[in-house]
Design a protein around this motif. Structure first.
Motif, PDB file in Angstrom:
ATOM      1  N   ARG A 193      -0.351  -0.107   0.586  1.00 30.16           N
ATOM      2  CA  ARG A 193      -0.258  -0.566  -0.762  1.00 30.16           C
ATOM      3  C   ARG A 193      -1.559  -0.310  -1.416  1.00 30.16           C
ATOM      4  O   ARG A 193      -1.688  -0.451  -2.705  1.00 30.16           O
ATOM      5  CB  ARG A 193       0.006  -2.198  -0.631  1.00 30.16           C
ATOM      6  N   ASP A 194      -2.563  -0.012  -0.527  1.00 27.18           N
ATOM      7  CA  ASP A 194      -4.009   0.034  -1.161  1.00 27.18           C
ATOM      8  C   ASP A 194      -3.950   1.685  -1.258  1.00 27.18           C
ATOM      9  O   ASP A 194      -4.955   2.089  -1.804  1.00 27.18           O
ATOM     10  CB  ASP A 194      -5.066  -0.369  -0.258  1.00 27.18           C
ATOM     11  N   ASP A 232       1.170 -11.143  -5.911  1.00 24.17           N
ATOM     12  CA  ASP A 232       2.255 -10.067  -5.833  1.00 24.17           C
ATOM     13  C   ASP A 232       2.567  -9.209  -4.758  1.00 24.17           C
ATOM     14  O   ASP A 232       3.557  -8.944  -3.967  1.00 24.17           O
ATOM     15  CB  ASP A 232       2.388  -9.111  -7.107  1.00 24.17           C
ATOM     16  N   ASP A 233       1.188  -8.653  -4.327  1.00 23.82           N
ATOM     17  CA  ASP A 233       1.176  -7.661  -3.289  1.00 23.82           C
ATOM     18  C   ASP A 233       1.581  -8.617  -1.746  1.00 23.82           C
ATOM     19  O   ASP A 233       2.162  -7.789  -0.848  1.00 23.82           O
ATOM     20  CB  ASP A 233      -0.497  -7.260  -2.930  1.00 23.82           C
TER      21      ASP A 233
END
Ligand SMILES: C[S@@+](CC[C@H](N)C(=O)[O-])C[C@H]1O[C@@H](n2cnc3c(N)ncnc32)[C@H](O)[C@@H]1O
Length: 223
Positions: free
Chosen positions: A68-69, A4-5
């Motif tokens: 995203r992290d 997804d990421d």
């Protein structure tokens, strides 16, 4: 990286019109899903807020992976390939990545001023050996007390993995994906020793996952 990421990041590189070129989209998707590079680098940088200079950043996938992290340190990516820098800039703007900048810089001509963390991911081999040594020296001086240096590089031994790494670099240049051609391959021990002599502590671990390459991760910081 989770599917997804990877898909969400790759979408930033998709063409804005349906008939546009989808090369960067598929490259980003494949790279993010198959290469353990980004999870390895995210782990290495986690916990440090020092500004990051990504030398030879390519499309700037690391900037997207960091955000995203949840890693929000200022990010600056530099690369000598103007088209990659332009794509990286557009993708970062499309996804409103905060505190992110991209610049076209040839590391053979200019080493940017910087204080903080540095990433050198799959890029050293595009510089002549003497320039690699000089760059590592400069970079070691950029790390403050909290900065980290993250390097991924291929170990150029005569193993099957070592050969595949070198042949793939050459092929990427010949087909035009990589404008630069590989010049020299320093071995991991040489790089580690040089960083240690510059006063850094260095950890070394394999980072090839299920790829056929001979990639290693070096993480260095001041003691
Ligand atoms: C294999 S790619 C790695 C891209 C990125 N670091 C990543 O891991 O996704 C190597 C990058 O180094 C860049 N590069 C090669 N020689 C360079 C130079 N002299 N100055 C700046 N960038 C360079 C290439 O344009 C390319 O984007």
């Amino acid at each position: 990286m989770a599917a997804d990421d990877a898909r969400a990041i790759a979408r930033a590189f998709a063409p804005q019109r349906p008939w546009g070129h989808r090369g960067n989209y598929y490259y980003a998707l494949f790279k993010l899903r198959s290469d353990p590079l980004y999870p390895g680098v995210l782990t290495a940088l986690r916990g440090s807020n020092a500004p990051l200079l990504d030398m030879g950043c390519g499309l700037g996938l690391l900037a997207h992976a960091l955000r995203r992290d949840g890693q929000l340190m200022p990010y600056r990516g530099v690369d000598n390939d103007g088209s990659k820098i332009q794509c990286g800039r557009i993708a970062a703007e499309r996804t409103a990545l905060a505190d992110t900048g991209f610049e076209r810089i040839d590391l053979l001509a200019t080493v940017p001023e910087h204080h903080g963390s540095v990433a050198l991911l799959d890029v050293l081999q595009y510089l002549p050996a003497a320039a690699q040594t000089a760059l590592l020296q400069r970079v070691a001086g950029m790390l403050g007390a909290h900065g980290r240096l993250v390097i991924r590089m291929a170990e150029p031994d005569h193993s099957r993995r070592g050969v595949i790494s070198r042949v793939t670099d050459r092929a990427a240049n010949l087909i035009g994906w990589m404008r630069s051609r590989p010049r020299d391959y320093l071995d991991v021990t040489t790089v580690r020793t040089q960083l240690q002599q510059a006063g850094l502590s260095v950890s070394v671990s394999p980072l090839y996952g299920s790829t056929p390459f001979n990639n290693w991760l070096l993480v260095a910081q001041r003691d």
